[in-house]
Design a protein around this motif. Structure first.
Motif, short mmCIF file in Angstrom:
data_model
loop_
_atom_site.label_atom_id
_atom_site.label_comp_id
_atom_site.label_asym_id
_atom_site.label_seq_id
_atom_site.Cartn_x
_atom_site.Cartn_y
_atom_site.Cartn_z
N ALA A 75 7.45 4.39 5.39
CA ALA A 75 9.03 4.41 4.85
C ALA A 75 9.01 4.04 3.53
O ALA A 75 9.47 4.47 2.68
CB ALA A 75 9.77 3.63 5.72
N ALA A 76 7.91 2.87 3.27
CA ALA A 76 8.00 2.54 1.61
C ALA A 76 7.31 3.57 1.05
O ALA A 76 7.63 3.75 -0.06
CB ALA A 76 6.85 1.14 1.72
N LEU A 77 6.38 4.29 1.48
CA LEU A 77 5.62 5.53 0.82
C LEU A 77 6.80 6.50 0.24
O LEU A 77 6.89 7.18 -0.68
CB LEU A 77 4.69 6.14 1.66
CG LEU A 77 3.79 7.21 0.82
CD1 LEU A 77 2.41 7.36 1.63
CD2 LEU A 77 4.60 8.67 0.77
N ALA A 78 7.67 6.89 1.68
CA ALA A 78 8.73 7.74 1.37
C ALA A 78 9.80 7.61 0.17
O ALA A 78 10.17 8.15 -0.55
CB ALA A 78 9.31 8.14 2.35
N VAL A 79 9.98 6.13 0.14
CA VAL A 79 11.14 5.69 -0.81
C VAL A 79 10.67 5.69 -2.13
O VAL A 79 11.28 6.10 -3.15
CB VAL A 79 11.37 4.26 -0.17
CG1 VAL A 79 12.62 3.82 -1.27
CG2 VAL A 79 12.39 4.36 1.20
N SER A 80 9.30 5.05 -2.14
CA SER A 80 8.82 4.98 -3.64
C SER A 80 8.33 6.37 -4.31
O SER A 80 8.48 6.58 -5.55
CB SER A 80 7.68 4.19 -3.49
OG SER A 80 6.46 4.57 -2.66
N ALA A 81 8.32 7.36 -3.41
CA ALA A 81 8.04 8.72 -3.95
C ALA A 81 9.29 9.68 -3.84
O ALA A 81 9.73 10.33 -4.87
CB ALA A 81 6.94 9.50 -3.22
N ALA B 8 0.91 -1.06 0.12
CA ALA B 8 0.15 0.08 0.07
C ALA B 8 1.11 1.24 -0.15
O ALA B 8 0.64 2.26 -0.65
CB ALA B 8 -1.04 0.20 1.33
N GLY B 9 1.68 1.30 0.75
CA GLY B 9 2.74 2.32 0.83
C GLY B 9 3.57 2.80 -0.50
O GLY B 9 3.61 3.81 -1.17
N VAL B 10 3.95 1.49 -1.44
CA VAL B 10 4.48 1.65 -2.71
C VAL B 10 3.41 2.42 -3.76
O VAL B 10 3.61 3.04 -4.29
CB VAL B 10 4.91 0.28 -3.05
CG1 VAL B 10 5.41 0.45 -4.55
CG2 VAL B 10 6.06 -0.10 -2.11
N PHE B 11 2.24 1.71 -3.33
CA PHE B 11 1.39 2.33 -4.32
C PHE B 11 0.86 3.78 -4.17
O PHE B 11 0.92 4.49 -4.98
CB PHE B 11 -0.22 1.68 -4.27
CG PHE B 11 -0.14 0.11 -4.74
CD1 PHE B 11 0.40 0.16 -5.91
CD2 PHE B 11 -0.72 -0.91 -4.19
CE1 PHE B 11 0.29 -1.30 -6.67
CE2 PHE B 11 -0.87 -2.27 -4.48
CZ PHE B 11 -0.30 -2.33 -5.85
N LEU B 12 0.99 4.18 -3.00
CA LEU B 12 0.86 5.66 -2.57
C LEU B 12 1.99 6.46 -2.95
O LEU B 12 1.92 7.65 -3.39
CB LEU B 12 0.49 5.57 -0.94
CG LEU B 12 -0.61 5.44 -0.70
CD1 LEU B 12 -0.66 5.26 1.14
CD2 LEU B 12 -1.96 6.00 -1.03
N GLY B 13 3.17 5.85 -2.86
CA GLY B 13 4.29 6.66 -3.32
C GLY B 13 4.10 6.89 -4.95
O GLY B 13 4.61 7.98 -5.28
N PHE B 14 3.95 6.05 -5.69
CA PHE B 14 3.73 6.27 -7.16
C PHE B 14 2.51 7.24 -7.20
O PHE B 14 2.66 7.81 -8.30
CB PHE B 14 3.80 4.94 -7.90
CG PHE B 14 5.23 4.33 -8.00
CD1 PHE B 14 5.91 4.73 -9.12
CD2 PHE B 14 5.73 3.58 -7.11
CE1 PHE B 14 7.21 4.42 -9.28
CE2 PHE B 14 6.80 2.83 -7.34
CZ PHE B 14 7.57 3.37 -8.32
N GLY B 15 1.42 7.15 -6.31
CA GLY B 15 0.49 8.12 -6.54
C GLY B 15 1.02 9.53 -6.38
O GLY B 15 0.45 10.48 -7.15
N LEU C 213 1.00 15.88 -3.39
CA LEU C 213 0.46 15.77 -2.11
C LEU C 213 -1.11 15.28 -1.87
O LEU C 213 -1.53 15.07 -1.14
CB LEU C 213 0.60 16.92 -1.40
CG LEU C 213 1.98 17.56 -1.15
CD1 LEU C 213 2.13 18.79 -0.36
CD2 LEU C 213 2.64 16.27 -0.19
N GLN C 214 -1.94 15.36 -3.10
CA GLN C 214 -3.25 15.15 -3.03
C GLN C 214 -3.48 13.52 -2.73
O GLN C 214 -4.43 13.20 -2.02
CB GLN C 214 -3.86 15.21 -4.21
CG GLN C 214 -5.46 14.88 -4.30
CD GLN C 214 -6.08 15.09 -5.61
OE1 GLN C 214 -5.75 15.99 -6.46
NE2 GLN C 214 -7.19 14.45 -6.06
N VAL C 215 -2.47 12.72 -2.92
CA VAL C 215 -2.53 11.45 -2.52
C VAL C 215 -2.73 10.90 -1.12
O VAL C 215 -2.96 9.92 -0.56
CB VAL C 215 -1.22 10.37 -3.20
CG1 VAL C 215 0.19 10.63 -2.48
CG2 VAL C 215 -1.82 9.02 -3.23
#
Length: 701
Positions: free
Chosen positions: A285-291, A239-246, A252-254
């Protein structure tokens, strides 16, 4: 009436074979029990046949639900793909960037407006990556740009279906009802008018919504897989990865969906509180890395080795993230914007129901929130890990947080932004509609259902009344149908025999669904039947006096919601740069459509130049670039207010013989930010001779 009855409006088919239903004690994750296993194939099938183990071919279970799902997805695909090419380049701003990315990998990586990498679009490039690859594979056409968007829409409908079906399965103890909950949610998602618009268009919102929906599904899986903490963590990281690419689609809308996701996991996730918190930190952290990997690359690469970051005043992706596409959207302080003040409308709690936004998404918004509240009340004594409660938190917080943000933000906002609300509304409507229908013999459930139907009927009647020339009879049919369905639901709770399976119950269910979806369906069909192009578009039939929704008053008349492929030739306002009234085509919101004479001039000796032409504003540049497939410099970026290039840089390019023509274009007043574009225009006008080519004023540099 028991809690395990089938939805009366769709009775199970009569068959002598045993029907596939969930047992009373369903696994916590809501998965269906395993089937009979795969049939042997090839040599194994032959041996099995000889041994008598395979006596006849068997039809896989749940064939009807699979067929119904296939019909839903195929119908969605047909709606989103039908006559798709009529919209031409749709938003030419992004189409030109996709064309540039198909020619140059650097332009593809950064999201440049042109293949020579003068400046990027004012968003991260994730959606352009998809379109750029499609154009590289299939050639430049409206179909190669728009078909990926339509397929994203079909995928989003499917994700909504499976997310709702899985949550409903343990609550209903009935595979058929869980399937119908998913179908209803998927249908609401597919028929939301603004979703039909944006999945037939090429703005980043299509990819954003797909990735947010995928993240919601992953979060719900992490909660439903409560028996395995490691599996839950894997889903949460995904989920974090999906949000990061979002984030790489629309920044920031994601993050608007993150609060609901976090609360749902903290409330219902597996393991103890400390471990749940650690899991959320890992997902963050996954969100931060993927974005962050792309942001870091842009910041670390020297400015003279990459294009200028469009939308920023200091050539900074962090400034773009936190300013123009960040806090500026909330407080209206967006340097480089063209609205200012109340140019983007007056914020307020009821903004989503006004004439600009209501018809896009509001049809079932109050009803969905009411259904979600009813589910929370009826499930107040459910276990902590209850899948339905978690789903209501995910979808409900999605709608509340995003809806309040859109309602109260003072910065740039357009009607098509409302597509971000569609999955949340669909999830609540599908889950709440079916689970409360199953419990309609209980007074509370019946009252909530009836209230939701009445709210949907009243709101649909109001929204349809705003387009009086469009199916004027429909508003009254919808209202009467909703009232009748609500009365029948209440009657079934008061007189139990009226709620028994039979023709009356099936009629009530069919009437309820028809009343709820008739208005959105009509608007969706009108949307699909209309070509849309330009920077600002809206769904539904044309509304008298609506003009260009979501535009500041200075740009009245520039809204292009009906597929006018001639762009903005008649836009009002002052000219930024030379050539006032000189035949400049295009403008801030619509792309130019150059004449054949202009195209011929730009293509002549084009190999000698880095840019075939330069013109103020990205949409002005986009039309010429798409017509010639040559790099065209967008001076000043989207609004013409970015300091890229500066006058000195432009003069150096001219001295080096890198720009062939400067084209006069029409731009609007009211912007903030750099005046480099105006200075460049004045310098060109003072030092070069104007010529008229095919009705367009051009300066050969």
């Amino acid at each position: 009436m028991t809690d395990t009855e089938h939805l009366a409006s769709s009775p199970a088919p009569q068959s002598t074979r045993p029907q596939h239903t969930l047992p009373a004690a369903t696994p916590a994750n809501g998965t269906l029990p395993p089937g009979p296993g795969p049939l042997p194939t090839g040599r194994n099938a032959a041996r099995a046949s000889r041994s008598g183990r395979v006596q006849r071919l068997t039809v896989p279970r749940l064939t009807l639900p699979r067929l119904e799902l296939a019909v839903l997805l195929l119908a969605t695909g047909a709606l989103y793909l039908w006559n798709l090419g009529a919209s031409g380049w749709a938003n030419a701003f992004y189409s030109a960037a996709a064309q540039a990315g198909s020619q140059d990998w650097t332009a593809w990586f950064f999201g440049s407006s042109d293949a020579a990498n003068a400046i990027t679009v004012d968003k991260p490039p994730a959606s352009l990556w998809v379109m750029g690859l499609s154009v590289r594979l299939f050639g430049l056409s409206s179909w190669s740009i728009l078909v990926p968007q339509a397929l994203m829409g079909v995928a989003t409908v499917w994700l909504v279906y499976i997310a709702v079906r899985r949550a409903a399965a343990p609550a209903t103890a009935d595979a058929g009802l869980a399937h119908r909950a998913g179908l209803l949610a998927g249908g609401v998602m597919a028929l939301t008018p603004v979703a039909v618009l944006m999945f037939r268009f090429n703005n980043p919102d299509a990819l954003l919504v797909l990735l947010m929906t995928a993240a919601a599904y992953a979060v719900l899986r992490s909660i439903q897989d409560a028996t395995a903490a490691k599996a839950a963590l894997r889903w949460l990281l995904l989920a974090g990865v999906f949000l990061g690419f979002g984030f790489l689609a629309k920044q920031l809308q994601v993050l608007l969906v993150v609060p609901g996701f976090a609360v749902a996991y903290l409330v219902a996730g597996p393991a103890g509180p400390a471990k749940r918190l650690l899991h959320l930190l890992a997902a963050g952290a996954a969100l931060a890395v993927s974005a962050g990997w792309w942001l870091a690359a842009v910041e670390l690469i020297p400015a003279d080795s990459r294009p200028y970051i469009g939308g920023s005043q200091n050539n900074s992706i962090l400034e773009l993230t936190l300013g123009y596409n960040g806090l500026g959207r909330l407080n209206g302080a967006e340097t480089g914007s063209v609205g200012g003040g109340n140019g983007w409308g007056t914020p307020g709690l009821f903004r989503l129901f006004n004439s600009e936004f209501g018809g896009q998404v509001a049809w079932l918004l109050p009803s969905a929130l009411l259904l979600g509240a009813g589910l929370l009340w009826l499930g107040r004594r459910a276990p902590r890990t209850d899948a339905v409660r978690a789903s209501v938190i995910v979808w409900g917080a999605w709608v509340v947080v995003t809806g309040l943000t859109f309602s109260l933000m003072a910065g740039i906002i357009h009607p098509y932004y409302m597509v971000a609300l569609a999955p949340g509304i669909a999830g609540l409507a599908g889950l709440g509609g079916i689970l409360l229908w199953q419990r309609r013999a209980r007074p509370v459930a019946a009252a909530v259902l009836a209230g939701a139907l009445l709210a949907a009927g009243l709101l649909a009647s109001e929204l349809l009344g705003r387009t009086a020339a469009f199916l004027p009879w429909l508003r009254w049919v919808v209202l009467l149908g909703a009232i009748a369905a609500g009365v029948l639901v209440l009657a079934g709770a008061a007189v139990p025999r009226l709620a028994a399976p039979g023709i009356l119950t099936r009629t009530t269910a069919a009437l309820a669904v028809a009343a709820a979806l008739a208005g959105p369906l009509a608007y969706s069909l009108a949307t699909a039947a209309t070509a849309h192009s330009g920077a600002i578009v809206s769904a539904g039939p044309a509304a008298a006096g609506r003009g260009g929704p979501g535009m500041p008053p200075a740009f009245a008349g520039q809204g292009n919601t009906t597929g006018n492929t001639n762009g903005n030739a008649n836009a009002t306002g002052s000219v930024r740069g030379p050539g006032a009234g000189g035949g400049g085509m295009g403008g801030l919101l619509g792309a130019s459509t150059p004449s054949s004479a202009v195209v011929t001039a730009l293509k002549t000796n084009a190999g000698k130049y880095t840019w075939a032409a330069a013109v103020v504003g990205s949409n002005n540049a986009a039309g010429y670039q798409l017509a010639t497939e040559l790099p065209v410099m967008a001076v000043g970026g989207f609004n013409g207010t970015d300091p890229a290039p500066t006058l000195e840089e432009f003069q150096q390019f001219v001295a080096e013989g890198r720009i062939h023509y400067f084209i006069a274009g029409r731009m609007m007043q009211g912007g903030t930010g750099s005046d480099s574009a105006a200075r460049i225009g004045a310098w060109v006008q003072a030092n070069f001779t104007a010529q008229t080519v095919g009705g367009t004023t051009m300066y050969e540099l």
